[in-house]
Write a protein that holds these residues in place. Structure first.
Motif, PDB file in Angstrom:
ATOM      1  N   LEU A 144       0.810  -1.244   0.001  1.00  0.00           N
ATOM      2  CA  LEU A 144      -0.096   0.069  -0.018  1.00  0.00           C
ATOM      3  C   LEU A 144       0.773   1.280   0.090  1.00  0.00           C
ATOM      4  CD1 LEU A 144      -2.667  -1.104   2.612  1.00  0.00           C
ATOM      5  CD2 LEU A 144      -2.828  -1.062   0.092  1.00  0.00           C
ATOM      6  N   GLY A 145       1.971   1.156   0.035  1.00  0.00           N
ATOM      7  CA  GLY A 145       3.011   2.461   0.326  1.00  0.00           C
ATOM      8  C   GLY A 145       3.380   2.862   1.580  1.00  0.00           C
ATOM      9  N   GLU A 146       4.058   3.921   1.791  1.00  0.00           N
ATOM     10  CA  GLU A 146       4.637   4.495   2.897  1.00  0.00           C
ATOM     11  C   GLU A 146       3.869   5.089   3.919  1.00  0.00           C
ATOM     12  OE1 GLU A 146       7.639   4.055   4.470  1.00  0.00           O
ATOM     13  OE2 GLU A 146       8.680   2.833   2.889  1.00  0.00           O
ATOM     14  N   GLU A 147       2.580   5.452   3.116  1.00  0.00           N
ATOM     15  CA  GLU A 147       1.524   6.000   3.852  1.00  0.00           C
ATOM     16  C   GLU A 147       0.502   5.316   4.485  1.00  0.00           C
ATOM     17  OE1 GLU A 147       1.704   6.646   0.161  1.00  0.00           O
ATOM     18  OE2 GLU A 147       1.607   8.843  -0.263  1.00  0.00           O
ATOM     19  N   ALA A 148       0.561   4.008   4.657  1.00  0.00           N
ATOM     20  CA  ALA A 148      -0.102   2.917   5.282  1.00  0.00           C
ATOM     21  C   ALA A 148       0.143   3.103   6.970  1.00  0.00           C
ATOM     22  CB  ALA A 148       0.159   1.783   4.690  1.00  0.00           C
ATOM     23  N   PHE A 149       1.390   3.928   6.992  1.00  0.00           N
ATOM     24  CA  PHE A 149       1.857   3.991   8.565  1.00  0.00           C
ATOM     25  C   PHE A 149       2.245   5.542   8.811  1.00  0.00           C
ATOM     26  CE2 PHE A 149       2.277  -0.516   8.089  1.00  0.00           C
ATOM     27  CZ  PHE A 149       1.852  -0.848   9.489  1.00  0.00           C
ATOM     28  N   VAL A 150       1.842   6.387   9.914  1.00  0.00           N
ATOM     29  CA  VAL A 150       2.036   7.465  10.293  1.00  0.00           C
ATOM     30  C   VAL A 150       2.798   7.581  11.524  1.00  0.00           C
ATOM     31  CG1 VAL A 150       1.230   9.858  10.633  1.00  0.00           C
ATOM     32  CG2 VAL A 150       0.373   8.600   8.651  1.00  0.00           C
ATOM     33  N   ASP A 151       3.947   8.131  11.447  1.00  0.00           N
ATOM     34  CA  ASP A 151       4.339   8.001  13.001  1.00  0.00           C
ATOM     35  C   ASP A 151       4.314   6.569  13.642  1.00  0.00           C
ATOM     36  OD1 ASP A 151       4.862  10.754  12.935  1.00  0.00           O
ATOM     37  OD2 ASP A 151       2.803  11.268  13.646  1.00  0.00           O
ATOM     38  N   ASP A 152       4.661   5.714  12.903  1.00  0.00           N
ATOM     39  CA  ASP A 152       4.729   4.175  13.167  1.00  0.00           C
ATOM     40  C   ASP A 152       3.363   3.795  13.749  1.00  0.00           C
ATOM     41  OD1 ASP A 152       7.560   3.679  12.775  1.00  0.00           O
ATOM     42  OD2 ASP A 152       8.127   4.702  14.848  1.00  0.00           O
ATOM     43  N   THR A 153       2.484   4.146  13.351  1.00  0.00           N
ATOM     44  CA  THR A 153       1.118   3.875  13.612  1.00  0.00           C
ATOM     45  C   THR A 153       0.377   3.598  12.264  1.00  0.00           C
ATOM     46  OG1 THR A 153       1.139   5.020  15.673  1.00  0.00           O
ATOM     47  CG2 THR A 153      -1.156   4.237  14.873  1.00  0.00           C
ATOM     48  N   LEU A 154      -0.422   2.513  12.355  1.00  0.00           N
ATOM     49  CA  LEU A 154      -1.243   2.300  11.192  1.00  0.00           C
ATOM     50  C   LEU A 154      -2.383   3.417  10.800  1.00  0.00           C
ATOM     51  CD1 LEU A 154      -1.882  -0.437   9.424  1.00  0.00           C
ATOM     52  CD2 LEU A 154      -3.588  -0.898  10.664  1.00  0.00           C
TER      53      LEU A 154
END
Length: 194
Positions: A53-63
């Motif tokens: 899904l790409g790097e945007e699948a996680f923000v600040d190590d959170t789903l």
């Protein structure tokens, strides 16, 4: 130990049934909660999800649940690929969890039991149902979703008419007072089967 699969369409009240079983002392594994936890904590799952899904699948190590939902809920092929990553990890975790329980049976609450052809993984299956209009109202109130958003999510699940003949037990969940008695009866039946 007997393995019981608990399922039902979105808004049917399967989590309510799961909670009522827990109140009776039955160990209940909530697949949705555990899947989210595993996706946030497993480096292997994280790597596979980012590849898909790409790097945007996680923000600040959170789903990033909103991003993932937007990507997969209108793309059934992508949703199937994501499920193909997450569901085997959840299944493996559930089986390890179940081995540690000291009860005649354990329950795995899972939304897509029949959709994923998992009924053979269980000794018994329980389907929770409710009329579609009640389910829509529950989800709109619970999540603040629009009617169309709820219908879109329902489109990713099999209709109850298809699931009914696959289930060993069916509980219609319309009123809380009535479902309590049905869950008590279900518990007795499952204990007798053990």
């Amino acid at each position: 130990m007997m393995l019981v699969g608990l399922t039902g369409g979105i808004g049917s009240g399967k989590s309510t049934v799961g909670k009522l079983l827990e109140d009776l002392g039955v160990p209940v594994y909530n697949s949705d909660i555990e899947a989210k936890r595993l996706m946030n904590t497993s480096k292997v799952l994280r790597r596979k999800i980012v590849q898909l899904l790409g790097e945007e699948a996680f923000v600040d190590d959170t789903l990033n649940r909103a991003y993932i939902a937007k990507k997969v809920f209108n793309d059934k092929a992508l949703l199937e690929k994501l499920n193909g990553i997450v569901h085997p990890a959840v299944r493996k975790h559930f089986l390890r969890w179940a081995k540690k329980k000291d009860h005649p049976y354990v329950v795995q609450e899972t939304a897509l039991l029949f959709e994923n052809g998992m009924q053979d993984y269980y000794d018994k299956t329980v389907l929770v149902t409710a009329p579609k209009d009640i389910r829509i109202k529950r989800i709109m109130e619970r999540d603040g979703s629009t009617r169309q958003q709820v219908l879109d999510r329902m489109d990713n699940q099999l209709d109850d008419a298809i699931k009914l003949p696959l289930a060993d037990y069916v509980l219609e969940n319309i009123e809380l007072d009535k479902i309590k008695g049905k869950v008590q009866a279900l518990n007795i039946a499952l204990l007798e089967y053990c």
